[in-house]
Enzyme design. Sequence first.
Site, PDB file in Angstrom:
ATOM      1  N   CYS A 105       0.836  -1.207   0.000  1.00  0.00           N
ATOM      2  CA  CYS A 105       0.000   0.000   0.000  1.00  0.00           C
ATOM      3  C   CYS A 105       0.871   1.258   0.000  1.00  0.00           C
ATOM      4  O   CYS A 105       1.498   1.585   1.009  1.00  0.00           O
ATOM      5  CB  CYS A 105      -0.924  -0.030   1.214  1.00  0.00           C
ATOM      6  SG  CYS A 105      -1.794   1.515   1.522  1.00  0.00           S
ATOM      7  N   CYS A 111      -0.076   3.961   2.559  1.00  0.00           N
ATOM      8  CA  CYS A 111       0.285   3.519   3.915  1.00  0.00           C
ATOM      9  C   CYS A 111       1.711   3.948   4.253  1.00  0.00           C
ATOM     10  O   CYS A 111       2.004   4.363   5.379  1.00  0.00           O
ATOM     11  CB  CYS A 111       0.167   2.001   4.040  1.00  0.00           C
ATOM     12  SG  CYS A 111      -1.501   1.352   3.809  1.00  0.00           S
TER      13      CYS A 111
END
Length: 333
Positions: A77, A80
Amino acid sequence: MSDNNPFGSHGGQYSTTVQYGGTEAPRAKAALGEAPPAAAPGATDVIKDTTTAAFAADVIQESRRQPVLVDFWAPWCGPCKQLTPQLEKAVKAAGGRVKLVKMNIDDHPSIAGQLGIQSIPAVIAFKDGQPVDGFMGAIPESQIAEFITKVGGKGNGAPPVAEALAAAAEAREAGDMQTAADIYDAILAQAPETVEAIGGLGELLFEAGDIEGAEALLATAPEAKKDAPPLAALRAKMSLAAQAAALGNPAEFERRLAENPGDHQARFDLAMIQNANGDRTAAADNLLAIIKADRAWNEDGAKTQLLQLFEAWGMTDEATLAARRKLSSLLFS
């Protein structure tokens, strides 16, 4: 984010991306040459990773004592990777008002599924065993700070910056320069004119060998605050180190003193090197010896230098207090 600062990011003034703790981040490992020691209580112990089996203890039970933020993330991600370091900095700077628990949903998908999380990053706040608030996506640092204040309150009445500075000082005392630098960095992201944070981070940069970074950081101080004690102390420390570096081998001055204890210049130069090497007591004692023997030497240069050492060390430093008592005894007895 900055690139020239071995500790962290602030305003793009200095930057070098290095590997720290196995992840890429602009941090201090390259400058320090080693991993950080055990973190200061109330600093990095507010952040941990969890598992499905440990979730009840790490989040549900812990949230009955204080708010817990759960960061649901995954290695693939991209957002993230942007959010998590900012979230960690903000939690450290909060001084223990909240804890952060990170959960890799690739390894532990069931909890995220139970909470209905369909996209990441997602941050859910728990209080008293229940989810009470949250957000999704990578949001700006200012909004992260607002979210933490909303969930964790404003603390014990002390201003947030004061709380964060206290946490940084605690981390430094414990030898965790990484956490201290992160906290100073977080303060400067929100309050760039905080001279205590400028001085603190600048000192860490200087001690890590990044003199240019320390100088660049000093240059960001507001004109009206350039002579504030934390900044004056850092400038004095940098000036003293530069003087000592130009003096050479201390053995030469020790040899000269062995041959002639009255060689005040050799004693003065040796004191400068001793200070640069961290031997404050020896440096002060050598300067005091000159003052005792000949106040007029070099237009009272030993006393002038000793007072500069006091400024660099800080007025409450043990070496400063001890040497100041000895100086007073010499001057007024």
